[in-house]
Design a protein around this motif. Structure first.
Motif, PDB file in Angstrom:
ATOM      1  N   SER A  58      28.509  47.675  41.221  1.00 59.03           N
ATOM      2  CA  SER A  58      29.057  46.610  42.078  1.00 59.03           C
ATOM      3  C   SER A  58      29.295  45.317  41.302  1.00 59.03           C
ATOM      4  O   SER A  58      29.486  44.256  41.887  1.00 59.03           O
ATOM      5  CB  SER A  58      28.106  46.339  43.243  1.00 59.03           C
ATOM      6  N   ILE A  59      29.270  45.408  39.968  1.00 55.71           N
ATOM      7  CA  ILE A  59      29.551  44.257  39.109  1.00 55.71           C
ATOM      8  C   ILE A  59      30.589  44.659  38.069  1.00 55.71           C
ATOM      9  O   ILE A  59      30.871  45.846  37.880  1.00 55.71           O
ATOM     10  CB  ILE A  59      28.271  43.749  38.404  1.00 55.71           C
ATOM     11  N   ASP A  60      31.168  43.654  37.379  1.00 60.45           N
ATOM     12  CA  ASP A  60      32.256  43.916  36.440  1.00 60.45           C
ATOM     13  C   ASP A  60      31.794  44.629  35.176  1.00 60.45           C
ATOM     14  O   ASP A  60      30.676  44.412  34.683  1.00 60.45           O
ATOM     15  CB  ASP A  60      32.917  42.604  36.003  1.00 60.45           C
ATOM     16  N   THR A  61      32.702  45.451  34.625  1.00 58.05           N
ATOM     17  CA  THR A  61      32.544  45.956  33.257  1.00 58.05           C
ATOM     18  C   THR A  61      33.072  44.872  32.320  1.00 58.05           C
ATOM     19  O   THR A  61      34.157  44.323  32.532  1.00 58.05           O
ATOM     20  CB  THR A  61      33.349  47.241  33.049  1.00 58.05           C
ATOM     21  N   THR A  62      32.317  44.550  31.265  1.00 58.46           N
ATOM     22  CA  THR A  62      32.725  43.466  30.359  1.00 58.46           C
ATOM     23  C   THR A  62      32.918  43.918  28.909  1.00 58.46           C
ATOM     24  O   THR A  62      33.436  43.153  28.095  1.00 58.46           O
ATOM     25  CB  THR A  62      31.689  42.333  30.383  1.00 58.46           C
ATOM     26  N   GLN A  63      32.495  45.136  28.584  1.00 57.00           N
ATOM     27  CA  GLN A  63      32.674  45.625  27.211  1.00 57.00           C
ATOM     28  C   GLN A  63      32.694  47.143  27.192  1.00 57.00           C
ATOM     29  O   GLN A  63      31.960  47.798  27.940  1.00 57.00           O
ATOM     30  CB  GLN A  63      31.554  45.115  26.297  1.00 57.00           C
ATOM     31  N   VAL A  64      33.546  47.696  26.332  1.00 57.55           N
ATOM     32  CA  VAL A  64      33.637  49.147  26.158  1.00 57.55           C
ATOM     33  C   VAL A  64      33.642  49.440  24.660  1.00 57.55           C
ATOM     34  O   VAL A  64      34.425  48.848  23.906  1.00 57.55           O
ATOM     35  CB  VAL A  64      34.909  49.723  26.808  1.00 57.55           C
ATOM     36  N   GLU A  65      32.771  50.341  24.256  1.00 61.41           N
ATOM     37  CA  GLU A  65      32.661  50.700  22.836  1.00 61.41           C
ATOM     38  C   GLU A  65      32.944  52.188  22.674  1.00 61.41           C
ATOM     39  O   GLU A  65      32.354  53.022  23.356  1.00 61.41           O
ATOM     40  CB  GLU A  65      31.263  50.371  22.335  1.00 61.41           C
ATOM     41  N   LEU A  66      33.852  52.527  21.764  1.00 61.79           N
ATOM     42  CA  LEU A  66      34.228  53.918  21.502  1.00 61.79           C
ATOM     43  C   LEU A  66      33.794  54.312  20.097  1.00 61.79           C
ATOM     44  O   LEU A  66      34.185  53.684  19.115  1.00 61.79           O
ATOM     45  CB  LEU A  66      35.742  54.091  21.639  1.00 61.79           C
ATOM     46  N   THR A  67      32.972  55.361  19.991  1.00 63.21           N
ATOM     47  CA  THR A  67      32.615  55.930  18.695  1.00 63.21           C
ATOM     48  C   THR A  67      33.523  57.120  18.441  1.00 63.21           C
ATOM     49  O   THR A  67      33.581  58.058  19.245  1.00 63.21           O
ATOM     50  CB  THR A  67      31.139  56.366  18.664  1.00 63.21           C
ATOM     51  N   VAL A  68      34.245  57.087  17.345  1.00 59.97           N
ATOM     52  CA  VAL A  68      35.279  58.088  17.048  1.00 59.97           C
ATOM     53  C   VAL A  68      34.656  59.272  16.303  1.00 59.97           C
ATOM     54  O   VAL A  68      33.964  59.079  15.295  1.00 59.97           O
ATOM     55  CB  VAL A  68      36.395  57.460  16.185  1.00 59.97           C
ATOM     56  N   PRO A  69      34.886  60.494  16.767  1.00 53.77           N
ATOM     57  CA  PRO A  69      34.316  61.652  16.078  1.00 53.77           C
ATOM     58  C   PRO A  69      34.974  61.891  14.717  1.00 53.77           C
ATOM     59  O   PRO A  69      36.142  61.543  14.503  1.00 53.77           O
ATOM     60  CB  PRO A  69      34.596  62.817  17.046  1.00 53.77           C
ATOM     61  N   THR A  70      34.232  62.488  13.817  1.00 52.64           N
ATOM     62  CA  THR A  70      34.749  62.816  12.487  1.00 52.64           C
ATOM     63  C   THR A  70      35.946  63.761  12.605  1.00 52.64           C
ATOM     64  O   THR A  70      35.912  64.745  13.346  1.00 52.64           O
ATOM     65  CB  THR A  70      33.648  63.476  11.639  1.00 52.64           C
ATOM     66  N   GLY A  71      37.001  63.456  11.879  1.00 54.57           N
ATOM     67  CA  GLY A  71      38.186  64.317  11.897  1.00 54.57           C
ATOM     68  C   GLY A  71      39.235  63.916  12.908  1.00 54.57           C
ATOM     69  O   GLY A  71      40.326  64.484  12.934  1.00 54.57           O
ATOM     70  N   PHE A  72      38.921  62.922  13.742  1.00 51.56           N
ATOM     71  CA  PHE A  72      39.889  62.413  14.720  1.00 51.56           C
ATOM     72  C   PHE A  72      40.379  61.072  14.184  1.00 51.56           C
ATOM     73  O   PHE A  72      39.661  60.067  14.249  1.00 51.56           O
ATOM     74  CB  PHE A  72      39.238  62.261  16.092  1.00 51.56           C
ATOM     75  N   GLY A  73      41.578  61.068  13.630  1.00 50.68           N
ATOM     76  CA  GLY A  73      42.069  59.887  12.944  1.00 50.68           C
ATOM     77  C   GLY A  73      42.907  58.971  13.814  1.00 50.68           C
ATOM     78  O   GLY A  73      43.979  59.363  14.274  1.00 50.68           O
ATOM     79  N   ILE A  74      42.415  57.756  14.063  1.00 45.21           N
ATOM     80  CA  ILE A  74      43.198  56.755  14.793  1.00 45.21           C
ATOM     81  C   ILE A  74      44.085  56.021  13.796  1.00 45.21           C
ATOM     82  O   ILE A  74      43.609  55.467  12.803  1.00 45.21           O
ATOM     83  CB  ILE A  74      42.292  55.760  15.534  1.00 45.21           C
ATOM     84  N   ASP A  75      45.390  56.039  14.063  1.00 46.68           N
ATOM     85  CA  ASP A  75      46.360  55.404  13.164  1.00 46.68           C
ATOM     86  C   ASP A  75      46.676  53.968  13.562  1.00 46.68           C
ATOM     87  O   ASP A  75      46.811  53.085  12.708  1.00 46.68           O
ATOM     88  CB  ASP A  75      47.661  56.220  13.137  1.00 46.68           C
ATOM     89  N   SER A  76      46.826  53.713  14.860  1.00 43.86           N
ATOM     90  CA  SER A  76      47.181  52.378  15.334  1.00 43.86           C
ATOM     91  C   SER A  76      46.852  52.277  16.821  1.00 43.86           C
ATOM     92  O   SER A  76      46.471  53.271  17.451  1.00 43.86           O
ATOM     93  CB  SER A  76      48.668  52.086  15.094  1.00 43.86           C
ATOM     94  N   PHE A  77      47.027  51.072  17.374  1.00 43.01           N
ATOM     95  CA  PHE A  77      46.663  50.823  18.766  1.00 43.01           C
ATOM     96  C   PHE A  77      47.849  50.316  19.557  1.00 43.01           C
ATOM     97  O   PHE A  77      48.696  49.580  19.038  1.00 43.01           O
ATOM     98  CB  PHE A  77      45.536  49.797  18.855  1.00 43.01           C
ATOM     99  N   LEU A  78      47.899  50.679  20.840  1.00 41.85           N
ATOM    100  CA  LEU A  78      48.837  50.063  21.756  1.00 41.85           C
ATOM    101  C   LEU A  78      48.269  48.699  22.152  1.00 41.85           C
ATOM    102  O   LEU A  78      47.076  48.456  21.956  1.00 41.85           O
ATOM    103  CB  LEU A  78      49.053  50.929  23.002  1.00 41.85           C
ATOM    104  N   PRO A  79      49.106  47.803  22.695  1.00 40.92           N
ATOM    105  CA  PRO A  79      48.605  46.482  23.064  1.00 40.92           C
ATOM    106  C   PRO A  79      47.369  46.566  23.964  1.00 40.92           C
ATOM    107  O   PRO A  79      47.303  47.384  24.878  1.00 40.92           O
ATOM    108  CB  PRO A  79      49.787  45.849  23.809  1.00 40.92           C
ATOM    109  N   THR A  80      46.392  45.721  23.682  1.00 41.93           N
ATOM    110  CA  THR A  80      45.164  45.663  24.471  1.00 41.93           C
ATOM    111  C   THR A  80      45.452  45.021  25.824  1.00 41.93           C
ATOM    112  O   THR A  80      46.241  44.081  25.908  1.00 41.93           O
ATOM    113  CB  THR A  80      44.105  44.841  23.715  1.00 41.93           C
ATOM    114  N   PRO A  81      44.859  45.520  26.915  1.00 42.18           N
ATOM    115  CA  PRO A  81      45.075  44.909  28.242  1.00 42.18           C
ATOM    116  C   PRO A  81      44.776  43.414  28.215  1.00 42.18           C
ATOM    117  O   PRO A  81      43.917  42.959  27.452  1.00 42.18           O
ATOM    118  CB  PRO A  81      44.089  45.678  29.138  1.00 42.18           C
TER     119      PRO A  81
END
Length: 201
Positions: A58-81
């Motif tokens: 019943s309260i706001d979410t203020t932070q989200v943290e993503l741990t990326v698994p080995t072998g899953f390569g993030i190349d770039s990001f879309l604009p942040t909300p």
């Protein structure tokens, strides 16, 4: 098989893929858990993925943290909300950069809402990838989405496959992957628009 039959088959496969993706997205939304979509993707192919995190308290979410698994390569990001900022923990540099953790903070997700964070990435092999997600609320409490599938806080997963379907052509598989990626982009855009409307309210 003539050209017309091949086109018809390709269209059928694409429609089937869209239906499957729509069902999976609906199921993910109904579960009200953190999830990464699309849940099924082609290995060694770059496409858009979206991390969706609902606010279940019943309260706001203020932070989200993503741990990326080995072998899953993030190349770039879309604009942040709107209202959110992104920090990245990584190793290496240039073409050898490996993103290990991403944290989005500074924004707010009201109770009952969800927000999406989108990025361009590619899994390097055919297997199941399990992500770690930590969701922080305005009161400092944390929900750690890292449990088993049957738990109250299951970790988001995706299944990377060498092919989708039972033997379509490579061009058909590529087309399906593009459509799935486009759905991810649409989810990200909707999240951005929803965030913008909330910030103007």
């Amino acid at each position: 098989m003539n050209k017309e039959q091949s086109i018809t088959m390709n269209r059928t496969l694409v429609v089937g893929a869209l239906a499957a993706v729509a069902a999976l997205v609906a199921a993910g939304g109904a579960s009200a858990h953190a999830h990464v979509s699309p849940p099924v993707a082609l290995a060694k192919m770059s496409q858009v993925y979206t991390l969706a995190v609902p606010t279940e308290k019943s309260i706001d979410t203020t932070q989200v943290e993503l741990t990326v698994p080995t072998g899953f390569g993030i190349d770039s990001f879309l604009p942040t909300p709107p209202g959110w900022k992104r920090t990245v923990q990584q190793s290496g540099s240039g073409e050898n950069t490996v993103i290990q953790k991403v944290t989005w903070s500074g924004g707010k997700v009201p109770p009952g809402d969800a927000t999406g964070f989108s990025f361009l990435a590619s899994p390097d092999s055919s297997k199941t990838y399990t992500f770690g997600v930590r969701q922080t609320y305005a009161d400092g409490s944390v929900v750690d989405w890292s449990g088993a599938e049957s738990s109250d806080t299951p970790a988001p997963t995706i299944e990377a496959k060498s092919s989708l379907g039972g033997g379509g052509s490579s061009s058909t598989l590529a087309l399906i992957a593009l459509i799935v990626g486009a759905i991810g982009v649409a989810v990200g855009i909707l999240a951005l628009l929803a965030g913008g409307k909330r910030s103007l309210a």
